[in-house]
Write a protein that holds these residues in place. Structure first.
Motif, mmCIF file in Angstrom:
data_model
loop_
_atom_site.group_PDB
_atom_site.id
_atom_site.type_symbol
_atom_site.label_atom_id
_atom_site.label_comp_id
_atom_site.label_asym_id
_atom_site.label_seq_id
_atom_site.Cartn_x
_atom_site.Cartn_y
_atom_site.Cartn_z
ATOM 1 N N PRO A 1 0.806 -1.232 0.000
ATOM 2 C CA PRO A 1 0.000 0.000 0.000
ATOM 3 C C PRO A 1 0.833 1.274 0.000
ATOM 4 C CG PRO A 1 -0.927 -1.603 1.520
ATOM 5 C CD PRO A 1 0.381 -2.169 1.061
ATOM 6 N N ASP A 2 2.061 1.242 0.576
ATOM 7 C CA ASP A 2 2.893 2.452 0.610
ATOM 8 C C ASP A 2 3.709 2.637 -0.666
ATOM 9 O OD1 ASP A 2 4.816 0.482 0.820
ATOM 10 O OD2 ASP A 2 5.754 1.287 2.642
ATOM 11 N N GLY A 3 3.520 1.751 -1.652
ATOM 12 C CA GLY A 3 4.221 1.874 -2.916
ATOM 13 C C GLY A 3 5.504 1.080 -3.009
ATOM 14 N N THR A 4 5.876 0.348 -1.967
ATOM 15 C CA THR A 4 7.080 -0.474 -2.017
ATOM 16 C C THR A 4 6.849 -1.665 -2.941
ATOM 17 O OG1 THR A 4 7.761 0.150 0.209
ATOM 18 C CG2 THR A 4 8.689 -1.881 -0.683
ATOM 19 N N LEU A 5 7.749 -1.860 -3.892
ATOM 20 C CA LEU A 5 7.671 -3.011 -4.797
ATOM 21 C C LEU A 5 8.449 -4.160 -4.185
ATOM 22 C CD1 LEU A 5 6.729 -3.992 -7.654
ATOM 23 C CD2 LEU A 5 9.032 -3.390 -8.449
ATOM 24 N N ARG A 6 7.815 -5.324 -4.110
ATOM 25 C CA ARG A 6 8.454 -6.492 -3.508
ATOM 26 C C ARG A 6 8.382 -7.677 -4.459
ATOM 27 N NH1 ARG A 6 9.476 -5.812 1.910
ATOM 28 N NH2 ARG A 6 8.324 -4.116 2.934
ATOM 29 N N GLY A 7 9.323 -8.597 -4.259
ATOM 30 C CA GLY A 7 9.311 -9.835 -5.019
ATOM 31 C C GLY A 7 10.315 -10.811 -4.448
ATOM 32 N N THR A 8 10.036 -12.094 -4.622
ATOM 33 C CA THR A 8 10.952 -13.142 -4.176
ATOM 34 C C THR A 8 11.415 -13.932 -5.389
ATOM 35 O OG1 THR A 8 9.838 -13.319 -2.036
ATOM 36 C CG2 THR A 8 11.245 -15.162 -2.707
ATOM 37 N N CYS A 9 12.721 -14.057 -5.531
ATOM 38 C CA CYS A 9 13.307 -14.750 -6.675
ATOM 39 C C CYS A 9 13.317 -16.255 -6.424
ATOM 40 C CB CYS A 9 14.726 -14.254 -6.915
ATOM 41 S SG CYS A 9 14.812 -12.481 -7.278
ATOM 42 N N PRO A 10 13.412 -17.056 -7.497
ATOM 43 C CA PRO A 10 13.426 -18.513 -7.327
ATOM 44 C C PRO A 10 14.545 -19.024 -6.428
ATOM 45 C CG PRO A 10 12.968 -17.959 -9.613
ATOM 46 C CD PRO A 10 13.303 -16.677 -8.921
ATOM 47 N N ASP A 11 15.661 -18.269 -6.333
ATOM 48 C CA ASP A 11 16.743 -18.729 -5.451
ATOM 49 C C ASP A 11 16.514 -18.334 -3.997
ATOM 50 O OD1 ASP A 11 17.232 -16.018 -5.406
ATOM 51 O OD2 ASP A 11 19.223 -16.121 -6.317
ATOM 52 N N GLY A 12 15.348 -17.736 -3.702
ATOM 53 C CA GLY A 12 15.000 -17.387 -2.333
ATOM 54 C C GLY A 12 15.318 -15.964 -1.935
ATOM 55 N N SER A 13 15.979 -15.205 -2.790
ATOM 56 C CA SER A 13 16.326 -13.818 -2.458
ATOM 57 C C SER A 13 15.076 -12.952 -2.468
ATOM 58 C CB SER A 13 17.345 -13.271 -3.461
ATOM 59 O OG SER A 13 18.543 -14.024 -3.417
ATOM 60 N N ALA A 14 14.855 -12.217 -1.374
ATOM 61 C CA ALA A 14 13.705 -11.327 -1.251
ATOM 62 C C ALA A 14 14.159 -9.895 -1.509
ATOM 63 C CB ALA A 14 13.091 -11.449 0.143
#
Length: 674
Positions: free
Chosen positions: A45-58
């Motif tokens: 909601p605050d505009g932070t873009l997030r994602g988790t890569c297949p190798d587990g890196s967040a």
């Protein structure tokens, strides 16, 4: 997480991402996303873009900061491939959503208008670069600095600030965190702050000087101190001696005096006068060696330039930082940079050979010059350009540096856009084949329409008093045709009629230099091959024509550098027929410069009848063309020479030479815009 997009991240193209990280990381991240191994993006909601890569890196990228302001659990220092992959995945998801037939028709966001970084306040600036960087910038501000600015336009929306020794551009409207600079990482925030303050103070002007307080202030021209004035006056006194005695009578004592004053000008941070004195020394050395590098007209322009800068610096309201370079930093370290070589020029004097390697810096949109010189052995044969190609610079052969892609972690850039490369195990410089890099260069490094380029920039001060920037007019020009190749034996010049990608005609011209005997043969062979697609060259105007002075050519996918070519200059070249000029004003001004050069070559103390008659004849010609003031100055000089008054002669020569140089430049600009 909520659906939506981040406009700042959508504005990041591959070139900007490569500048913020490096090209290898961008390519690797793109391959992973293409293969379906990228993160799945989502917005908080605050505009932070997030994602988790297949190798587990967040990965998390908060709004209002750049890629380096985000976080990733992979632990890699700096910007990692996971952050880039998240940006790419977000962009592709947004594109897919827009292209989906099931996407409801929603109003499109309006195009982002042109913007100015100075519109952002210091609170936003501190949030983007940090308080420590802002504090460092304020210390620089107290000393004073100058910036040359490109303001955003609808057809070129990226604001760019050219600081003393680095470039800062702002590719994402309203976001300082994504600003791109070639300064080293530890000075990145400081340079961004200085650029923002410059835009804030400029109020639309192309150049601004700031200093004198802790807050950004309007122009406050610095005052030269006694030592600086003394150095400048000494240089002018030596110029007076050279004008009176002439290059013909200049001996080693005068040349040595010019060396000393050059060093003093450098020590006093008078960078532009120091540079022109260096060039003048080169002209004197070339005359002593009877080398082709000596040009009386070029020497005359250098003498006129020193007088013009001396006068301009003393003018009320003038900015010595612009005219003399007194506020320019000597050099600034660059972060890991990727450069594309545009060829090499070899220069010769009586005692030395030097090479100038031109390197395009795509991220900054500038051309840098790497210079090296070697003494000519007293009892040996002077090296040719081809021989110099095997010499090593920063551990690499000159010919490899002049034709490759250069990646360096030890580069420094001077105020005049000259480049220095260190050597060591930690700070490495690598060279790889140039490949298709010329064709991938951004505008204005790559020109496809010469006429459009030569319509600007407008509003610049005359060349005699604006900052002395190395390779200011060097570009890569895309060619669509080579129509004619011919050789002028009298001038020892090879010319060709070429057309750019837009079909505009230009004259490509190279002049013979005995230090590079195979250059014209190599140039002629490349042009005759039918495979030349691009040329790197100094772009200018002469007598109403666009003229390209070639540095290198891209022929059949290979970079050809004429000055480094083998051979002895024995090739047969097709003769040229003399072409009449269609610009009598340009011809008259060129004749005036030649007449002035002749007088200073002989020395104002040694006028002869033919030289005086030539001045008066040229004055009559300019008068008929409507250049009455210039004509009168030439007549006044002739009168001073006839009367034998040395002070009046020096003053009259300087008046006439400055007038002719500025009039010729103004006429070229008028022809461009006409």
């Amino acid at each position: 997480m909520s659906a939506g997009t981040r406009a700042d991240l959508l504005a990041l193209d591959a070139e900007t991402l490569a500048a913020l990280a490096n090209r290898g990381l961008v390519k690797r991240a793109a391959r992973e996303v293409d293969a379906g191994n990228g993160p799945v993006p989502g917005l908080d909601p605050d505009g932070t873009l997030r994602g988790t890569c297949p190798d587990g890196s967040a990965v998390a990228l908060p709004p209002g900061t750049g890629l380096d302001g985000g976080s990733c659990t992979c632990g890699a220092p700096g910007v990692c491939r996971h952050r880039i992959a998240l940006v790419l995945a977000h962009q592709r998801a947004a594109t897919a959503a827009t292209d989906s037939p099931n996407t409801p028709n929603t109003p499109q966001e309006p195009e982002t208008p042109t913007w100015a970084p100075g519109a952002l306040d210091d609170e936003a600036l501190t949030a983007a670069v940090g308080a420590r960087a802002v504090a460092a910038a304020r210390r620089t501000l107290e000393r004073g600095y100058t910036a040359r600015l490109h303001h955003a336009r609808p057809d070129d929306p990226q604001p760019v600030a050219e600081l003393a020794a680095c470039t800062v551009r702002f590719p994402v409207p309203g976001e300082l965190g994504f600003a791109v600079t070639d300064a080293a990482q530890d000075r990145r925030g400081e340079m961004i702050a200085l650029a923002v303050w410059a835009f804030r103070a400029a109020d639309g002007r192309p150049t601004v000087t700031l200093g004198g307080g802790s807050e950004p202030a309007p122009d406050t021209p610095p005052v030269l101190d006694a030592a600086q004035r003394a150095a400048l006056d000494t240089a002018l006194d030596l110029t007076r001696e050279l004008l009176l005695d002439g290059a013909v009578h200049a001996g080693p004592v005068l040349t040595a005096a010019f060396h000393r004053v050059r060093d003093e000008l450098t020590a006093q941070s008078l960078h532009w006068p120091a540079g022109l004195v260096t060039d003048l020394i080169g002209q004197l050395d070339a005359y002593t060696a009877r080398a082709a590098g000596h040009r009386p007209e070029e020497a005359a322009l250098l003498l006129a330039e020193l007088h013009a800068r001396h006068r301009a610096a003393a003018h009320p309201g003038a900015s010595p930082s612009e005219v003399l370079g007194v506020r320019e930093a000597a050099e600034t370290p660059l972060r890991r940079v990727r450069l594309t070589a545009l060829g090499c020029r070899v220069r010769s004097t009586a005692t030395a050979r030097s090479a100038e390697v031109y390197l395009a810096h795509p991220a900054a949109g500038t051309v840098l010059v790497l210079r090296r010189s070697w003494d000519v052995p007293a009892d040996g044969r002077p090296p040719t350009g081809h021989t110099l190609g095997a010499r090593r610079i920063a551990g690499h052969r000159l010919e490899a540096l002049a034709t490759g892609n250069v990646v360096s972690e030890s580069a420094v850039r001077s105020a005049a856009r000259e480049l220095g490369l260190g050597r060591g195990r930690i700070a490495a410089t690598t060279v790889s084949p140039v490949g298709t890099s010329w064709t991938d260069l951004p505008a204005p490094l790559l020109l496809t329409d010469l006429n459009a380029r030569l319509r600007g920039p407008e509003g610049r001060p005359p060349r005699l008093i604006r900052p002395r920037i190395a390779a200011e007019s060097v570009h890569v020009v895309e060619l669509s045709a080579v129509e004619d190749v011919r050789y002028d034996a009298a001038e020892q010049r090879l010319e060709a009629t070429v057309r750019d990608a837009a079909g505009n005609p230009a004259t490509l011209a190279g002049t013979y230099d005995p230090a590079c005997p195979g250059a014209l043969d190599a140039l002629a062979a490349a042009l005759a091959s039918g495979t030349v697609t691009h040329v790197s060259a100094t772009v200018g105007r002469l007598a109403g024509r666009t003229v390209l002075d070639p540095v290198a050519l891209l022929a059949g996918g290979t970079v050809v550098v004429p000055d480094l070519a083998p051979g002895g200059g024995s090739g047969a070249l097709a003769p040229a027929a003399a072409a009449p000029s269609a610009d009598p004003v340009a011809d008259g001004l060129a004749e005036a410069l030649a007449a002035l050069a002749d007088t200073t070559h002989r020395g104002l103390r040694h006028p002869d009848g033919p030289s005086l008659a030539r001045l008066e004849r040229t004055a009559d010609r300019l008068g008929r063309e409507g250049l009455a003031t210039t004509a009168e100055l030439l007549r006044a000089l002739a009168h001073a020479l006839r009367s034998g008054d040395p002070e009046a002669a020096v003053r009259g020569w300087a008046d006439a030479a400055v007038r002719v140089a500025v009039a010729a430049e103004a006429h070229r600009e008028a022809v461009r815009h006409g």
